[in-house]
Design an enzyme around this catalytic site. Sequence first.
Site, PDB file in Angstrom:
ATOM      1  N   SER A   7       0.779  -1.217   0.030  1.00 23.71           N
ATOM      2  CA  SER A   7       0.169  -0.055  -0.078  1.00 23.71           C
ATOM      3  C   SER A   7       0.650   1.100   0.141  1.00 23.71           C
ATOM      4  CB  SER A   7      -0.834   0.077   1.085  1.00 23.71           C
ATOM      5  OG  SER A   7      -1.432   1.164   1.383  1.00 23.71           O
ATOM      6  N   HIS A  32      -1.274  -1.302  -4.328  1.00 21.28           N
ATOM      7  CA  HIS A  32      -2.530  -0.858  -3.621  1.00 21.28           C
ATOM      8  C   HIS A  32      -2.461   0.450  -3.258  1.00 21.28           C
ATOM      9  CE1 HIS A  32      -5.959  -2.233  -1.054  1.00 21.28           C
ATOM     10  NE2 HIS A  32      -5.583  -1.168  -0.314  1.00 21.28           N
ATOM     11  N   ASP A  34      -4.725   3.607  -1.983  1.00 22.65           N
ATOM     12  CA  ASP A  34      -5.896   3.956  -1.024  1.00 22.65           C
ATOM     13  C   ASP A  34      -6.446   5.251  -1.331  1.00 22.65           C
ATOM     14  OD1 ASP A  34      -6.174   1.633   0.824  1.00 22.65           O
ATOM     15  OD2 ASP A  34      -4.108   2.261   1.219  1.00 22.65           O
ATOM     16  N   MET A  36      -9.230   7.916  -0.191  1.00 17.65           N
ATOM     17  CA  MET A  36      -9.999   8.407   0.994  1.00 17.65           C
ATOM     18  C   MET A  36     -10.573   9.919   0.640  1.00 17.65           C
ATOM     19  SD  MET A  36      -7.522   7.145   3.772  1.00 17.65           S
ATOM     20  CE  MET A  36      -6.629   5.654   3.815  1.00 17.65           C
ATOM     21  N   HIS A  65      -8.594   0.885  -4.133  1.00 19.49           N
ATOM     22  CA  HIS A  65      -9.287   0.710  -3.172  1.00 19.49           C
ATOM     23  C   HIS A  65     -10.129   2.307  -2.683  1.00 19.49           C
ATOM     24  CE1 HIS A  65      -9.633  -0.359   1.604  1.00 19.49           C
ATOM     25  NE2 HIS A  65     -10.640  -0.172   0.927  1.00 19.49           N
ATOM     26  N   MET A  67     -12.164   4.094  -0.829  1.00 17.45           N
ATOM     27  CA  MET A  67     -12.901   4.613   0.427  1.00 17.45           C
ATOM     28  C   MET A  67     -13.593   5.780   0.630  1.00 17.45           C
ATOM     29  SD  MET A  67      -9.905   3.208   2.873  1.00 17.45           S
ATOM     30  CE  MET A  67      -8.460   3.392   1.617  1.00 17.45           C
ATOM     31  N   MET A 136     -11.587  -6.059   5.205  1.00 16.52           N
ATOM     32  CA  MET A 136     -10.721  -5.028   6.069  1.00 16.52           C
ATOM     33  C   MET A 136     -10.407  -5.610   7.636  1.00 16.52           C
ATOM     34  SD  MET A 136     -10.126  -2.430   4.119  1.00 16.52           S
ATOM     35  CE  MET A 136      -9.086  -1.616   5.556  1.00 16.52           C
ATOM     36  N   GLY A 141      -9.231   3.720   6.980  1.00 15.93           N
ATOM     37  CA  GLY A 141      -8.746   5.195   7.389  1.00 15.93           C
ATOM     38  C   GLY A 141      -7.355   5.806   7.379  1.00 15.93           C
ATOM     39  N   PHE A 142      -6.580   4.539   8.130  1.00 18.46           N
ATOM     40  CA  PHE A 142      -5.179   5.293   8.366  1.00 18.46           C
ATOM     41  C   PHE A 142      -4.555   3.905   8.428  1.00 18.46           C
ATOM     42  CE2 PHE A 142      -8.126   8.086  10.589  1.00 18.46           C
ATOM     43  CZ  PHE A 142      -7.433   9.133  10.333  1.00 18.46           C
ATOM     44  N   GLY A 143      -3.246   4.276   7.774  1.00 19.71           N
ATOM     45  CA  GLY A 143      -2.125   3.140   7.993  1.00 19.71           C
ATOM     46  C   GLY A 143      -1.679   2.851   9.152  1.00 19.71           C
ATOM     47  N   ASP A 174      -6.542  -6.395   4.277  1.00 15.17           N
ATOM     48  CA  ASP A 174      -5.939  -5.068   4.541  1.00 15.17           C
ATOM     49  C   ASP A 174      -5.963  -4.293   5.641  1.00 15.17           C
ATOM     50  OD1 ASP A 174      -4.955  -2.453   3.748  1.00 15.17           O
ATOM     51  OD2 ASP A 174      -6.750  -1.958   2.622  1.00 15.17           O
ATOM     52  N   GLY A 196       1.179  -1.847   4.114  1.00 15.69           N
ATOM     53  CA  GLY A 196       1.748  -0.529   3.980  1.00 15.69           C
ATOM     54  C   GLY A 196       2.985  -0.583   4.798  1.00 15.69           C
ATOM     55  N   SER A 197       2.791  -0.341   6.152  1.00 15.37           N
ATOM     56  CA  SER A 197       4.025   0.107   7.041  1.00 15.37           C
ATOM     57  C   SER A 197       4.762  -1.193   7.075  1.00 15.37           C
ATOM     58  CB  SER A 197       3.422   0.137   8.408  1.00 15.37           C
ATOM     59  OG  SER A 197       2.113   0.929   8.424  1.00 15.37           O
TER      60      SER A 197
HETATM   61  C1  DX5 Z   1      -6.387   1.561   5.691  1.00 14.83           C
HETATM   62  C2  DX5 Z   1      -5.973   1.126   4.196  1.00 14.83           C
HETATM   63  C3  DX5 Z   1      -4.678   0.374   4.122  1.00 14.83           C
HETATM   64  C4  DX5 Z   1      -3.634   0.926   4.745  1.00 14.83           C
HETATM   65  C5  DX5 Z   1      -2.692  -0.444   5.369  1.00 14.83           C
HETATM   66  O1  DX5 Z   1      -7.608   2.097   5.579  1.00 14.83           O
HETATM   67  O2  DX5 Z   1      -6.827   0.393   3.355  1.00 14.83           O
HETATM   68  O3  DX5 Z   1      -4.614  -0.244   2.937  1.00 14.83           O
HETATM   69  O4  DX5 Z   1      -2.662   1.418   3.869  1.00 14.83           O
HETATM   70  O5  DX5 Z   1      -1.746   0.049   5.982  1.00 14.83           O
HETATM   71  P1  DX5 Z   1      -0.809  -0.729   7.098  1.00 14.83           P
HETATM   72  O6  DX5 Z   1      -0.384  -2.093   6.363  1.00 14.83           O
HETATM   73  O7  DX5 Z   1       0.226   0.032   7.738  1.00 14.83           O
HETATM   74  O8  DX5 Z   1      -1.861  -1.255   8.218  1.00 14.83           O
HETATM   75 ZN    ZN Z   2      -6.488  -0.243   1.240  1.00 16.90          ZN
END
Ligand code: DX5
Ligand code: ZN
Length: 214
Positions: A7, A32, A34, A36, A65, A67, A136, A141-143, A174, A196-197
């Site tokens: 991501s 991926h 995201d 938002m 994706h 959102m 999910m 909303g957040f990584g 995800d 992501g992280s």
């Molecule tokens: C959250 C996103 C994810 C996010 C995942 O709303 O849909 O795709 O980037 O990030 P990590 O892997 O850091 O949880």
């Molecule tokens: Zn995502």
Amino acid sequence: MIKTAPSILAANYITLGDDIKKIEDAGADYLHIDIMDGHFVPNMSFGPGFVSAIHPVSKSVLDVHLMITEPERYIKQFAEAGADIITIHTESTADPEKVIDDIISLGVKAGISVKPATPVEEIYRLLDKVSMVLIMTVEPGFGGQSLIPATLDKITPLYNEIKRRGLEVDIEVDGGVTADNVHELTSRGANVIVAGSAVFKAKDPAAVLAEFKK
Ligand code: DX5
Ligand code: ZN
């Protein structure tokens, strides 16, 4: 086959072109992305222009994706931007089936996603149409959040339902996925792994992606 989907929400946006190349060389299958809107989720990220900018520099499947509230307003723009898969949230629109049909008619694969509190059975009626279901594993909303363990219980029933119907539908997970919990997800039937992280903050992203695929 397990596919990895880093991501890019967690990437460095200043050096993104180089980072995409590095992550692809390291074995990423999908990117991926995201999207938002500050309404469906309490955060904002990218728009169609961002996907258009990535499209020519990436060789990956662009996994978008959405959102966003009423995704029907924007699917044409994301299709034209180069999305290969557009995933919408069942909670984000009055008629998810119509939006799925519209995505497919644009020549793009369609995915359907459920937030942690939404029973996965709600999207079973769409299984014959979609290419992917996105479960999910955190609140969208957040990584950088921790995976919510109860969300894992959706994976095996969904996997069994897909097999029972003889369908080829990917199961993507995800949120909060790491090298430590990924095998719990894949052993239950998930086969597209978003992270992501865990990928972009790693010293050795290739090792993390290889662990995901084991
Ligand atoms: C959250 C996103 C994810 C996010 C995942 O709303 O849909 O795709 O980037 O990030 P990590 O892997 O850091 O949880
Ligand atoms: Zn995502």
